[in-house]
Structure formats: structure tokens, C-alpha cells
Write an enzyme that holds these catalytic residues in place. Sequence first.
Site, PDB file in Angstrom:
ATOM      1  N   ARG A  75      -2.160  10.360   3.206  1.00 44.21           N
ATOM      2  CA  ARG A  75      -0.980  11.224   3.267  1.00 44.21           C
ATOM      3  C   ARG A  75      -0.451  11.608   1.891  1.00 44.21           C
ATOM      4  O   ARG A  75       0.579  12.259   1.778  1.00 44.21           O
ATOM      5  CB  ARG A  75       0.133  10.492   4.034  1.00 44.21           C
ATOM      6  CG  ARG A  75      -0.326   9.872   5.335  1.00 44.21           C
ATOM      7  CD  ARG A  75       0.841   9.434   6.184  1.00 44.21           C
ATOM      8  NE  ARG A  75       1.584   8.313   5.643  1.00 44.21           N
ATOM      9  CZ  ARG A  75       1.284   7.043   5.844  1.00 44.21           C
ATOM     10  NH1 ARG A  75       0.211   6.716   6.527  1.00 44.21           N
ATOM     11  NH2 ARG A  75       2.035   6.092   5.358  1.00 44.21           N
ATOM     12  N   VAL A  81       8.921   5.526  16.634  1.00 39.27           N
ATOM     13  CA  VAL A  81       8.734   6.206  15.349  1.00 39.27           C
ATOM     14  C   VAL A  81       7.559   7.179  15.394  1.00 39.27           C
ATOM     15  O   VAL A  81       7.666   8.330  14.975  1.00 39.27           O
ATOM     16  CB  VAL A  81       8.550   5.174  14.213  1.00 39.27           C
ATOM     17  CG1 VAL A  81       8.352   5.879  12.873  1.00 39.27           C
ATOM     18  CG2 VAL A  81       9.772   4.255  14.140  1.00 39.27           C
ATOM     19  N   ASP A 136      -3.866   7.347   9.008  1.00 44.52           N
ATOM     20  CA  ASP A 136      -4.283   6.786  10.285  1.00 44.52           C
ATOM     21  C   ASP A 136      -3.898   7.707  11.440  1.00 44.52           C
ATOM     22  O   ASP A 136      -2.877   8.399  11.382  1.00 44.52           O
ATOM     23  CB  ASP A 136      -3.608   5.422  10.494  1.00 44.52           C
ATOM     24  CG  ASP A 136      -4.130   4.400   9.505  1.00 44.52           C
ATOM     25  OD1 ASP A 136      -5.272   4.571   9.051  1.00 44.52           O
ATOM     26  OD2 ASP A 136      -3.405   3.447   9.200  1.00 44.52           O
ATOM     27  N   LYS A 154       0.849  -1.196   0.000  1.00 46.75           N
ATOM     28  CA  LYS A 154       0.000   0.000   0.000  1.00 46.75           C
ATOM     29  C   LYS A 154       0.887   1.250   0.000  1.00 46.75           C
ATOM     30  O   LYS A 154       0.643   2.209  -0.738  1.00 46.75           O
ATOM     31  CB  LYS A 154      -0.887   0.006   1.249  1.00 46.75           C
ATOM     32  CG  LYS A 154      -1.632   1.320   1.476  1.00 46.75           C
ATOM     33  CD  LYS A 154      -2.298   1.381   2.831  1.00 46.75           C
ATOM     34  CE  LYS A 154      -1.376   1.781   3.950  1.00 46.75           C
ATOM     35  NZ  LYS A 154      -1.134   3.240   4.042  1.00 46.75           N
ATOM     36  N   ASN A 155       1.922   1.235   0.849  1.00 49.47           N
ATOM     37  CA  ASN A 155       2.796   2.410   0.955  1.00 49.47           C
ATOM     38  C   ASN A 155       3.599   2.633  -0.316  1.00 49.47           C
ATOM     39  O   ASN A 155       3.953   3.767  -0.639  1.00 49.47           O
ATOM     40  CB  ASN A 155       3.741   2.258   2.156  1.00 49.47           C
ATOM     41  CG  ASN A 155       3.009   2.333   3.479  1.00 49.47           C
ATOM     42  OD1 ASN A 155       1.913   2.878   3.555  1.00 49.47           O
ATOM     43  ND2 ASN A 155       3.596   1.772   4.520  1.00 49.47           N
ATOM     44  N   ASP A 163       5.130  -0.563  11.692  1.00 50.73           N
ATOM     45  CA  ASP A 163       3.884  -1.221  11.286  1.00 50.73           C
ATOM     46  C   ASP A 163       3.834  -2.697  11.673  1.00 50.73           C
ATOM     47  O   ASP A 163       2.769  -3.303  11.664  1.00 50.73           O
ATOM     48  CB  ASP A 163       3.694  -1.099   9.767  1.00 50.73           C
ATOM     49  CG  ASP A 163       3.402   0.330   9.345  1.00 50.73           C
ATOM     50  OD1 ASP A 163       2.273   0.781   9.558  1.00 50.73           O
ATOM     51  OD2 ASP A 163       4.311   0.989   8.814  1.00 50.73           O
TER      52      ASP A 163
END
Length: 446
Positions: free
Chosen positions: A102, A336, A126, A32-33, A314
Site C-alpha cells: 500500500r 474495519v 493483503d 511493519k506498518n 489485525d
Amino acid sequence: MDSSYSVQVNEEAWLIEPSGPLRGDVEVRGSKNGVSKHMVAAMLGMGESTIHNAPDVGEVGITAQMLRALGIDVEITSGEIVISQGPQINPHVPAAFTGLNRIPILMLGPLLHLAGEAFVPLVGGDPIGRRPVDFHVEALRAMGAEVEVSDTGIYAKAKRLRGTRIELPYPSVGATETILMSAVLAEGKTVLKGAAMEPEVVELALFLQRMGARIELSPDRRIVIEGVDRLHGASTWLNGDRIEAFSYLAAGLITGGQVRVHGCPQDRLVTAITTLARMGAEMDITDDYLSASAPNGLRAAAVQTDTHPGFMTDWQTPLMVLFTQAQGMSVLHETVFENRLVYVPALQKMGCEIEVFDVCLGGPACRYHDTNAKHSAVVRGVSKLSGADVTLPDIRAGFSAVLAAAAAEGTSTLRGVHHIERGYHRPFEQFASLGLKISREKVQDG
């Protein structure tokens, strides 16, 4: 708000009944990123770009709608995205996309190159903590852009960006990507120090290089970009999503089963694999798949998240559920994002014995050590989990709740599952294929 750009949210819940160990094979697609950043980069090419092995996730649809609103042509078929510049570029991302993800802020640099100006609404994603736009804004200003930040968004203009020297105070993935996509067509050389070097960042740099960019990845988090006059279209195959791969490995372990994960290279999971092995998991690693089992049970561990190549932030969400099924007291230290533990109440409702703290546990003091941020957790295992009715606050929380529900006694109702489907490739079908008894039901209003 222009309703033509509204994003539909599927209001449904998942009913999950524990059905024993999860076993089987899962094929993970591109992350996804990674996919959304490649879609933005493809804006810069003169000609057609194709992204293969794209996941079927909500993030792709949202990003495609944004690009189309800007005048970029986007075609999506099964696992493939084709992108090309349209005849006219609209440099303003519609306000309808405020807070959805984002991606808009990453469009500033490309839009400055294509149109000389840009407006993007406020960043979303998120609710895991502040995502400061300062790094992005300061980098663009250093490259010669005029940038104004308001309550509604960010406006920038520049005749042409210029190469410069930039040092990031923290290796931010988003800021590194903004600088990459801004510097490739800038005049002169850009030297970036303190860059993020996550696999998804390197993958984006390689895609830009295929498009004709001149990029050097140097030691010590240093990236050198020599600006070129134009980029062309390119084709690429996305590597498998390392978040998804780890999440399914954990799903097998949490339920006492074994999941074989295909499509994610071992080198994207090095730290995660060693962490699981330290907890007593037996790893089976080949060129075709990775799998993990724990016939003798799992041991507690202390884990600290960090930027790549450390333990990925994550990964800690499924790890937290895994801790509840490991013998003893485990510790998680998140370094993070300061609000990454927002999902813990949902797990506590299902019987997970987790306490969160605002001090640094399980590792040296981090940048949140003198704040009120709840960024450490102590987890007692083995916890007896029970089914519950929970509402999911974000993508990773959603997946972790599915894992807890799979190991619980009794039925669970998970609401807000659109979060999971925004970031994971067809998770409902994947879990069903592993033997989980899972069904959908419509959520009644009011």
C-alpha cells in the site's frame, strides 16, 4: 516491466509438528506498518534520516526498492535504515511495484513536494477488502493538486500544495498519513478532522515533528498542521509492533504455555490485554515485558474490532484461533475491513469450528450491516485441531495458521509462508526459539 525492480518471492513451505506448550521470550521490533511510512516520510528531509529498531521484514525491502527507483538513497543494516535524497528525483514509481503493497499511494504528496508531479501504480497489500483511494485523492485535490486516476495508477501534479480544511468520512490510517506528509510542506495551515489516531500514526507525526514539521494533535480526532518551507533529516527509534506482540501472547495461550514479549510498551496493547484478561488469561505486566498464561483454561468472549483505541483489526486473526481453544461460543464482529475474514477457510481445514455471517453479531450495527460482506464469525470451542496442508492468502492468515498448527494433532504443511515473512520479524526463528518443531522445505513446481 523493468526486472531490476522485481521482488523475489521465497517459494518454500513450513512443516510444523506440534511440540507442546510454547514458552520463552520474544523481542519485537518496530512495526511493519510503522517502518515503511517512516521511510516515505524520510524522503522529505534535506539531509540524512535514520530509523532505528527496524524489523527484518519483506516490506522494508520492497519499500527500499521503490525509494531507490525514485532516486532516494537507502542503506539498510541490522535494525537500522539510513535514508537521504539523491541528486535527482524520478517522480514515477515503476509499474513493477503494482499491487505489491500500500506504500506507493503515500508517496504522492512527498513526490509533489520534491518534483511537482507524481505517478504511482495501483495500491496493493493483503486481500482484506477495498482500500479506497478516494480519501487520498480528494485530500490532494483539496490541497490544490490535479489528480487523474486510471486503470494503471494515479498521476498528480501541483506547483505547490496549499493548506486547507479536510474532514475524513472515516478515520482511515492511510489517508491520515497521506494528509500528514502532504500538509507538512504545504503553504499555510491544514486542519484535518476525523483523523486516525493509531499509535503508528502518532509515531509518524512525532517523526515529522523531529524533522521540523509543525503539528498539533488535538482532541476529537483533529490534527492541525502548519506548513513549513523545508524539513531536515532526523533520527528515531521505532516502538515495538503491537500486532506481533499480541500474536506471540496468543501463541503461548493457544498451546497452554506462556510467552514473554519484550519491546512493546503496555500502552500499545491496552484493549488487547483487557480482552485476554476477560477470557481468563492471567497477565504479568512489567516495564520490561508482558506475558499471559491460562492455567485454568480460557472462556469464550464477544469482541468487536474498531479503530484505535478499540480492538485492532489485525489482532482478530490470532484471536480467532484463540477462540477455538476457549470453552464455549465466541463471537467476532469485524467493522474495519469488509473482507478481513478471508483466512477462515484455511483454519476450517485444520478443524477450527468457525461460521461466518454477513450480519452484525457481537456489537451494534456497523457500516457493513446492509451489505453482503461476511464480517462476523461465531467460533465453537474447545475445537480439536488437526494438522493439514494449507495455502496462506495473506500475512495475518499465515500467522494464525502457524498458531493453529502449533495446537493441532499431526503435522501441518503451510504454503505461501513468504506472506508471514513480509510482515513479521524472523518468525521462523522466533517460533523455533519458543520450542515449536518447525522446518523448511522447498515447494516443488507443478
